[in-house]
Design an enzyme around this catalytic site. Sequence first.
Site, PDB file in Angstrom:
ATOM      1  N   ASN A 265      -0.330   6.552   8.886  1.00 44.14           N
ATOM      2  CA  ASN A 265      -1.154   5.690   8.110  1.00 44.14           C
ATOM      3  C   ASN A 265      -0.907   4.415   8.752  1.00 44.14           C
ATOM      4  OD1 ASN A 265      -1.515   3.463   6.208  1.00 44.14           O
ATOM      5  ND2 ASN A 265      -1.317   4.932   4.550  1.00 44.14           N
TER       6      ASN A 265
ATOM      7  N   HIS B  40      -0.587  -0.945   7.642  1.00 48.80           N
ATOM      8  CA  HIS B  40       0.076  -2.010   8.247  1.00 48.80           C
ATOM      9  C   HIS B  40       0.067  -2.753   9.430  1.00 48.80           C
ATOM     10  CE1 HIS B  40       1.711  -1.853   4.392  1.00 48.80           C
ATOM     11  NE2 HIS B  40       2.141  -0.828   4.637  1.00 48.80           N
TER      12      HIS B  40
ATOM     13  N   HIS C 181      -5.986   3.279   3.746  1.00 47.07           N
ATOM     14  CA  HIS C 181      -6.237   2.986   2.268  1.00 47.07           C
ATOM     15  C   HIS C 181      -6.978   1.730   2.271  1.00 47.07           C
ATOM     16  CE1 HIS C 181      -3.920   2.811  -1.920  1.00 47.07           C
ATOM     17  NE2 HIS C 181      -5.481   2.361  -1.976  1.00 47.07           N
TER      18      HIS C 181
ATOM     19  N   ARG D 261      -8.056  -0.754  -0.149  1.00 50.37           N
ATOM     20  CA  ARG D 261      -7.863  -1.263  -1.707  1.00 50.37           C
ATOM     21  C   ARG D 261      -8.868  -2.009  -2.026  1.00 50.37           C
ATOM     22  NH1 ARG D 261      -1.884  -0.300  -2.783  1.00 50.37           N
ATOM     23  NH2 ARG D 261      -2.575  -1.708  -4.519  1.00 50.37           N
TER      24      ARG D 261
ATOM     25  N   ARG E 264      -6.671  -6.036   1.008  1.00 45.45           N
ATOM     26  CA  ARG E 264      -5.356  -6.587   1.541  1.00 45.45           C
ATOM     27  C   ARG E 264      -5.001  -6.107   3.126  1.00 45.45           C
ATOM     28  NH1 ARG E 264      -0.636  -4.286  -2.075  1.00 45.45           N
ATOM     29  NH2 ARG E 264      -2.034  -5.047  -3.899  1.00 45.45           N
TER      30      ARG E 264
ATOM     31  N   GLU F 202      -7.714   7.215   1.887  1.00 45.13           N
ATOM     32  CA  GLU F 202      -7.076   7.004   0.516  1.00 45.13           C
ATOM     33  C   GLU F 202      -7.739   5.801  -0.231  1.00 45.13           C
ATOM     34  OE1 GLU F 202      -3.079   5.851   1.017  1.00 45.13           O
ATOM     35  OE2 GLU F 202      -2.399   7.431   1.996  1.00 45.13           O
TER      36      GLU F 202
ATOM     37  N   THR G  58       1.434   1.744  -3.439  1.00 45.60           N
ATOM     38  CA  THR G  58       1.071   2.855  -4.266  1.00 45.60           C
ATOM     39  C   THR G  58       2.317   3.209  -5.097  1.00 45.60           C
ATOM     40  OG1 THR G  58      -0.705   3.341  -2.860  1.00 45.60           O
ATOM     41  CG2 THR G  58      -0.557   4.912  -4.808  1.00 45.60           C
TER      42      THR G  58
ATOM     43  N   GLU H 110      -1.060  15.821  -2.821  1.00 48.74           N
ATOM     44  CA  GLU H 110      -0.026  15.265  -1.623  1.00 48.74           C
ATOM     45  C   GLU H 110       0.834  14.911  -2.640  1.00 48.74           C
ATOM     46  OE1 GLU H 110      -1.438  11.949   0.631  1.00 48.74           O
ATOM     47  OE2 GLU H 110       0.660  11.242   0.831  1.00 48.74           O
TER      48      GLU H 110
ATOM     49  N   HIS I 120       4.998   9.031   1.254  1.00 47.47           N
ATOM     50  CA  HIS I 120       5.315   7.608   0.643  1.00 47.47           C
ATOM     51  C   HIS I 120       6.731   7.659   0.771  1.00 47.47           C
ATOM     52  CE1 HIS I 120       4.193   4.182  -1.694  1.00 47.47           C
ATOM     53  NE2 HIS I 120       5.334   4.274  -1.814  1.00 47.47           N
TER      54      HIS I 120
END
Length: 249
Positions: A13, A16, A49, A51, A55, A76, A107, A157, A197
Amino acid sequence: MISHPRPIRLHVNIDHVATVRNARGTFYPDPIEAAAACIAAGADGITAHLREDRRHIRDADVERIRTSLRTTFNFEMAATNEMVAIATRVKPDVVTLVPERREERTTEGGLEVAGAGPDLARHVAALRDAGVKVSLFIAADPRQIEASAALGVQQIELHTGEYAHASTPADLARELARLVDGAALASKVGLEVAAGHGLTRANVGALMTAREIVELNIGHAIIADAIFLSIAGAVREMRSAIDAGVAAR
Ligand code: PXP
């Protein structure tokens, strides 16, 4: 050299990387460049993801991931009309539907599938009609697993946040057992099983006792490790930790 398919798919992922970029409003670091480096280092796919508040990953990033990535793109997103419209246009390989609350840091819980209204079924049908594989991010709760199977998705998931954040050995053992049981049930009802996660090099190995898990989605820890190890090094070290867990079971 003949390459054999790996038993566990590692999807990185890259959200970040975008978080760091956005902190200064620069064009760097580029999440798409990071994605390419992760794949070159042995990741099987990329997760991102989008959002509602944009962000981290932004709309243009999603388009660029789709056009540049030769391997799996796991998108996502929240189960909303806006996101389904984007996904059916961009056509990622997989959509993972996640719950989303604007004020949360990340999340926080699994999707409420048992007891969900007709909207969730409508969104799943629209995605499947567009040829997109659908995965639901859920707690390892038999009710949620059975409801997911009933909705006709291909994958779930399992949310590993409670396992990752367990603070006592008893909590850790209980959360791991829940994931092991959840993975077995999901596989029994015909679902492919992913997990993610809060996973790190320290906690991913023990999770491999859940033998039905075929995919891991890992972000924060890999991007954090990249500060010290480089992004390629972070992917390779995560892969080693996964492989060690598989070998030990
Ligand atoms: N899987 C899902 C469904 C997520 O929502 C997230 C966080 O965006 C992750 C995996 C990755 O979590 P982490 O960044 O803690 O590795």
